[in-house]
Enzyme design. Structure first.
Site, PDB file in Angstrom:
ATOM      1  N   HIS A 184       0.846  -1.197   0.000  1.00  0.00           N
ATOM      2  CA  HIS A 184       0.000   0.000   0.000  1.00  0.00           C
ATOM      3  C   HIS A 184       0.879   1.243   0.000  1.00  0.00           C
ATOM      4  CE1 HIS A 184      -4.205  -1.528   1.274  1.00  0.00           C
ATOM      5  NE2 HIS A 184      -3.582  -2.404   0.506  1.00  0.00           N
ATOM      6  N   TYR A 232      -9.312   5.756   7.294  1.00  0.00           N
ATOM      7  CA  TYR A 232      -9.492   6.070   8.720  1.00  0.00           C
ATOM      8  C   TYR A 232     -10.444   7.264   8.766  1.00  0.00           C
ATOM      9  CZ  TYR A 232      -5.135   3.450   9.824  1.00  0.00           C
ATOM     10  OH  TYR A 232      -4.154   2.501   9.977  1.00  0.00           O
ATOM     11  N   PRO A 259      -4.746   1.213  18.636  1.00  0.00           N
ATOM     12  CA  PRO A 259      -4.466   0.656  17.310  1.00  0.00           C
ATOM     13  C   PRO A 259      -4.452   1.665  16.154  1.00  0.00           C
ATOM     14  CG  PRO A 259      -6.646  -0.002  18.058  1.00  0.00           C
ATOM     15  CD  PRO A 259      -5.988   0.678  19.214  1.00  0.00           C
ATOM     16  N   LYS A 298       0.566   0.461  15.009  1.00  0.00           N
ATOM     17  CA  LYS A 298       1.952   0.395  15.483  1.00  0.00           C
ATOM     18  C   LYS A 298       2.242  -0.794  16.412  1.00  0.00           C
ATOM     19  CE  LYS A 298       3.436   3.537  13.140  1.00  0.00           C
ATOM     20  NZ  LYS A 298       3.887   2.868  11.950  1.00  0.00           N
ATOM     21  N   TYR A 317       3.856   6.713   9.834  1.00  0.00           N
ATOM     22  CA  TYR A 317       3.022   5.566   9.429  1.00  0.00           C
ATOM     23  C   TYR A 317       3.863   4.478   8.766  1.00  0.00           C
ATOM     24  CZ  TYR A 317      -1.258   3.138   8.078  1.00  0.00           C
ATOM     25  OH  TYR A 317      -2.263   2.196   7.949  1.00  0.00           O
TER      26      TYR A 317
HETATM   27  P1  FAD Z   1       0.989 -10.935  22.129  1.00  0.00           P
HETATM   28  O1  FAD Z   1       0.638 -11.056  20.705  1.00  0.00           O
HETATM   29  O2  FAD Z   1      -0.088 -10.576  23.085  1.00  0.00           O
HETATM   30  O3  FAD Z   1       1.650 -12.315  22.567  1.00  0.00           O
HETATM   31  C1  FAD Z   1       1.908 -12.634  23.899  1.00  0.00           C
HETATM   32  C2  FAD Z   1       1.818 -14.130  24.064  1.00  0.00           C
HETATM   33  O4  FAD Z   1       2.156 -14.479  25.393  1.00  0.00           O
HETATM   34  C3  FAD Z   1       0.418 -14.656  23.823  1.00  0.00           C
HETATM   35  O5  FAD Z   1       0.446 -15.698  22.885  1.00  0.00           O
HETATM   36  C4  FAD Z   1      -0.035 -15.125  25.205  1.00  0.00           C
HETATM   37  O6  FAD Z   1      -0.921 -16.234  25.140  1.00  0.00           O
HETATM   38  C5  FAD Z   1       1.283 -15.475  25.835  1.00  0.00           C
HETATM   39  N1  FAD Z   1       1.259 -15.450  27.310  1.00  0.00           N
HETATM   40  C6  FAD Z   1       0.607 -14.591  28.120  1.00  0.00           C
HETATM   41  N2  FAD Z   1       0.810 -14.901  29.384  1.00  0.00           N
HETATM   42  C7  FAD Z   1       1.607 -15.999  29.395  1.00  0.00           C
HETATM   43  C8  FAD Z   1       2.138 -16.767  30.435  1.00  0.00           C
HETATM   44  N3  FAD Z   1       1.909 -16.511  31.716  1.00  0.00           N
HETATM   45  N4  FAD Z   1       2.917 -17.824  30.099  1.00  0.00           N
HETATM   46  C9  FAD Z   1       3.182 -18.108  28.788  1.00  0.00           C
HETATM   47  N5  FAD Z   1       2.670 -17.392  27.760  1.00  0.00           N
HETATM   48  C10 FAD Z   1       1.894 -16.333  28.070  1.00  0.00           C
HETATM   49  N6  FAD Z   1      -2.307  -3.813  16.765  1.00  0.00           N
HETATM   50  C11 FAD Z   1      -2.453  -3.192  15.624  1.00  0.00           C
HETATM   51  O7  FAD Z   1      -1.475  -2.616  15.134  1.00  0.00           O
HETATM   52  N7  FAD Z   1      -3.682  -3.206  15.001  1.00  0.00           N
HETATM   53  C12 FAD Z   1      -4.779  -3.862  15.534  1.00  0.00           C
HETATM   54  O8  FAD Z   1      -5.847  -3.863  14.955  1.00  0.00           O
HETATM   55  C13 FAD Z   1      -4.646  -4.505  16.737  1.00  0.00           C
HETATM   56  N8  FAD Z   1      -5.692  -5.148  17.322  1.00  0.00           N
HETATM   57  C14 FAD Z   1      -5.509  -5.759  18.532  1.00  0.00           C
HETATM   58  C15 FAD Z   1      -6.576  -6.384  19.168  1.00  0.00           C
HETATM   59  C16 FAD Z   1      -6.423  -6.980  20.420  1.00  0.00           C
HETATM   60  C17 FAD Z   1      -7.594  -7.663  21.105  1.00  0.00           C
HETATM   61  C18 FAD Z   1      -5.153  -6.933  21.056  1.00  0.00           C
HETATM   62  C19 FAD Z   1      -4.954  -7.565  22.422  1.00  0.00           C
HETATM   63  C20 FAD Z   1      -4.090  -6.319  20.396  1.00  0.00           C
HETATM   64  C21 FAD Z   1      -4.261  -5.717  19.152  1.00  0.00           C
HETATM   65  N9  FAD Z   1      -3.196  -5.083  18.488  1.00  0.00           N
HETATM   66  C22 FAD Z   1      -3.360  -4.459  17.328  1.00  0.00           C
HETATM   67  C23 FAD Z   1      -1.879  -5.031  19.019  1.00  0.00           C
HETATM   68  C24 FAD Z   1      -0.986  -6.125  18.449  1.00  0.00           C
HETATM   69  O9  FAD Z   1      -1.751  -7.251  18.125  1.00  0.00           O
HETATM   70  C25 FAD Z   1       0.035  -6.407  19.508  1.00  0.00           C
HETATM   71  O10 FAD Z   1       0.803  -5.227  19.680  1.00  0.00           O
HETATM   72  C26 FAD Z   1       0.944  -7.585  19.222  1.00  0.00           C
HETATM   73  O11 FAD Z   1       0.206  -8.781  19.280  1.00  0.00           O
HETATM   74  C27 FAD Z   1       2.073  -7.627  20.228  1.00  0.00           C
HETATM   75  O12 FAD Z   1       2.773  -8.824  20.132  1.00  0.00           O
HETATM   76  P2  FAD Z   1       3.389  -9.503  21.421  1.00  0.00           P
HETATM   77  O13 FAD Z   1       4.086 -10.702  20.925  1.00  0.00           O
HETATM   78  O14 FAD Z   1       4.136  -8.495  22.207  1.00  0.00           O
HETATM   79  O15 FAD Z   1       2.140  -9.877  22.348  1.00  0.00           O
HETATM   80  C1  DHB Z   2      -5.740  -2.744  10.917  1.00  0.00           C
HETATM   81  C2  DHB Z   2      -5.628  -2.444  12.228  1.00  0.00           C
HETATM   82  C3  DHB Z   2      -5.175  -1.210  12.605  1.00  0.00           C
HETATM   83  O1  DHB Z   2      -5.043  -0.889  13.892  1.00  0.00           O
HETATM   84  C4  DHB Z   2      -4.840  -0.258  11.671  1.00  0.00           C
HETATM   85  O2  DHB Z   2      -4.422   0.963  12.078  1.00  0.00           O
HETATM   86  C5  DHB Z   2      -4.940  -0.568  10.350  1.00  0.00           C
HETATM   87  C6  DHB Z   2      -5.383  -1.825   9.974  1.00  0.00           C
HETATM   88  C7  DHB Z   2      -6.242  -4.088  10.509  1.00  0.00           C
HETATM   89  O3  DHB Z   2      -6.592  -4.885  11.392  1.00  0.00           O
HETATM   90  O4  DHB Z   2      -6.309  -4.339   9.315  1.00  0.00           O
END
Ligand code: FAD
Ligand code: DHB
Length: 390
Positions: A72, A201, A293, A297, A385
């Site tokens: 994109h 957005y 979100p 980022k 972005y």
């Molecule tokens: P996570 O993906 O949360 O991974 C952490 C892992 O640790 C998980 O698999 C969990 O099960 C595991 N864990 C937790 N506790 C324990 C434990 N005690 N022992 C062992 N394992 C454990 N970002 C965007 O940019 N756009 C979005 O639309 C967006 N939507 C989101 C929606 C939701 C509901 C959430 C929660 C986050 C969203 N995010 C979004 C943010 C993005 O998904 C996260 O920033 C990203 O997943 C971060 O990765 P991570 O590996 O740090 O954490």
């Molecule tokens: C999506 C999520 C976001 O937070 C964003 O800023 C753009 C796209 C997505 O889930 O596609």
């Protein structure tokens, strides 16, 4: 059991860290509380910065991403039924983002880890970390009812916002910064073509809306809802009707509706923990920080942390130097706070707040009009972005 780096959590942060360390010849074991299928079933982020794509390539998992990811070169910002295109590529000297779901990134990293014969223990219960303030930390957990102990040199806390790693740090040793927003995003995934070839957005009097996608035949849409909203109150029809009301007429007309495959509400929060190192424990990804979100980022920041931490640990094993380890927290936090600022400012610009005074409402409008009229303002949005340099 023994390993060099015990990684808690198999989200993007833990998996990418494991992959980058494997490339550097560093041994890891990943402990994950949930099952593989559960982790792959979570629908989350969708937009990858170029730096994140480069890191995934360095980790050796870029083939499917290059085949299926959508490049994109711009996105739209909507305000009061007007639309402004932010030309990412033109404003940033040729950069772009790639639309490729977090689920796919996670699957690619898991598959590569399995193919390389690296250990991940799923459904690890009662994971607890010990002695990270000493030279020989360890992790205890229960697998299939049997207790285990994993000795290691370092522990990487990649266990997300609700994980145990950050919670294991004595409260006097950590400082937390937080802002909770009074709304969430209700997201719907559906096998319908997207209403726009680039993301929209939109700030609307009824609340924010986002049009995103996963492929030319799969759409991801979001609408702003109150923080305490019950997802059960949203039938598919209600969602589609509300989405259309918040888009400009051209986009609204192009929305194709269909049954939702997934529907969930995510709360919006800004959060940072400082520092990110406590002896031999490191925090990375959502365990260390949360961004709202808006601006996409979260996943990209997690990838940045994994990169900094992998470099620091690789340097330790290669050169027997702890300089990188000592610098990790400061280095990662410098970039994290800039992404926090961008996500917060875009959230404030694009959402409707019940608490907004008429003055603040005018400020939001003036902010948008300024962006509309200023190449400098658009460039600032575009360079954030596509992702600040790692
Ligand atoms: P996570 O993906 O949360 O991974 C952490 C892992 O640790 C998980 O698999 C969990 O099960 C595991 N864990 C937790 N506790 C324990 C434990 N005690 N022992 C062992 N394992 C454990 N970002 C965007 O940019 N756009 C979005 O639309 C967006 N939507 C989101 C929606 C939701 C509901 C959430 C929660 C986050 C969203 N995010 C979004 C943010 C993005 O998904 C996260 O920033 C990203 O997943 C971060 O990765 P991570 O590996 O740090 O954490
Ligand atoms: C999506 C999520 C976001 O937070 C964003 O800023 C753009 C796209 C997505 O889930 O596609």
């Amino acid at each position: 059991m023994r390993t060099q780096v015990a990684i808690i959590g198999s989200g993007p942060a833990g998996l990418l860290l494991g992959a980058l360390l494997a490339k550097a010849g560093v041994e890891t074991v990943i402990l994950e509380r949930k099952s593989r299928d559960y982790v792959l079933g979570r629908i989350r982020a969708g937009v990858l910065e170029q730096g994140t794509v480069d890191l995934l390539a360095r980790a050796g998992v870029e083939a499917r991403l290059h085949r299926e990811g959508l490049v994109h070169e711009g996105f739209f910002m909507g305000f009061a039924n007007r639309r402004l295109r932010i030309d990412l590529t033109e404003l940033t000297g040729g950069r772009h983002v790639t639309v490729y779901g977090q689920t796919e990134v996670t699957r690619d990293l898991m598959d590569a880890r399995d193919a390389a014969g690296l250990t991940t223990i799923y459904e690890a219960e009662d994971v607890a970390i010990h002695d990270f303030d000493r030279d020989s930390p360890c992790v205890t957990f229960v697998e299939d009812g049997v207790s285990h102990r994993l000795d290691c040199d370092f522990i990487a806390g990649c266990d997300g916002f609700h994980g145990i790693c950050r919670a294991s740090v004595p409260s006097g040793a950590i400082q937390l910064f937080e802002k909770v927003y009074p709304f969430g995003w209700l997201g719907v995934l559906a096998d319908v073509p997207p209403c726009s070839h680039e993301l929209i957005y939109a700030n609307h009097a009824r609340g924010f809306a986002l049009c995103s996608m996963r492929s030319p035949t799969r759409s991801r849409y979001y609408v702003q809802v109150p923080a305490d909203e019950d997802v059960g109150a949203w039938s598919d029809q209600r969602f589609w009707d509300e989405l259309r009301l918040r888009l400009d007429p051209e986009a609204a007309d192009r929305v194709v509706t269909g049954p939702s495959i997934e529907k969930s509400i995510a709360p919006l929060r800004s959060f940072v923990a400082e520092p990110l190192r406590f002896g031999r424990l490191f925090l990375a990804g959502d365990a260390a920080h949360i961004v709202p979100p808006t601006g996409a980022k979260g996943l990209n920041l997690a990838a940045g942390d994994a990169h900094y931490l992998a470099e620091a640990l690789a340097e330790f094993y290669r050169d027997r130097s702890d300089a990188g380890i000592r610098a990790y927290s400061e280095r990662a936090l410098a970039r994290i706070w800039k992404s926090e600022r961008f996500s917060w400012s875009l959230t404030m610009l694009l959402h409707r707040f019940d608490t907004m005074s008429p003055f603040e409402q005018r400020m939001q409008e003036a902010d948008f009009r300024y962006v509309e009229s200023s190449r400098a303002a658009q460039t600032a949005i575009a360079e954030n972005y596509v992702g600040l340099p790692l």
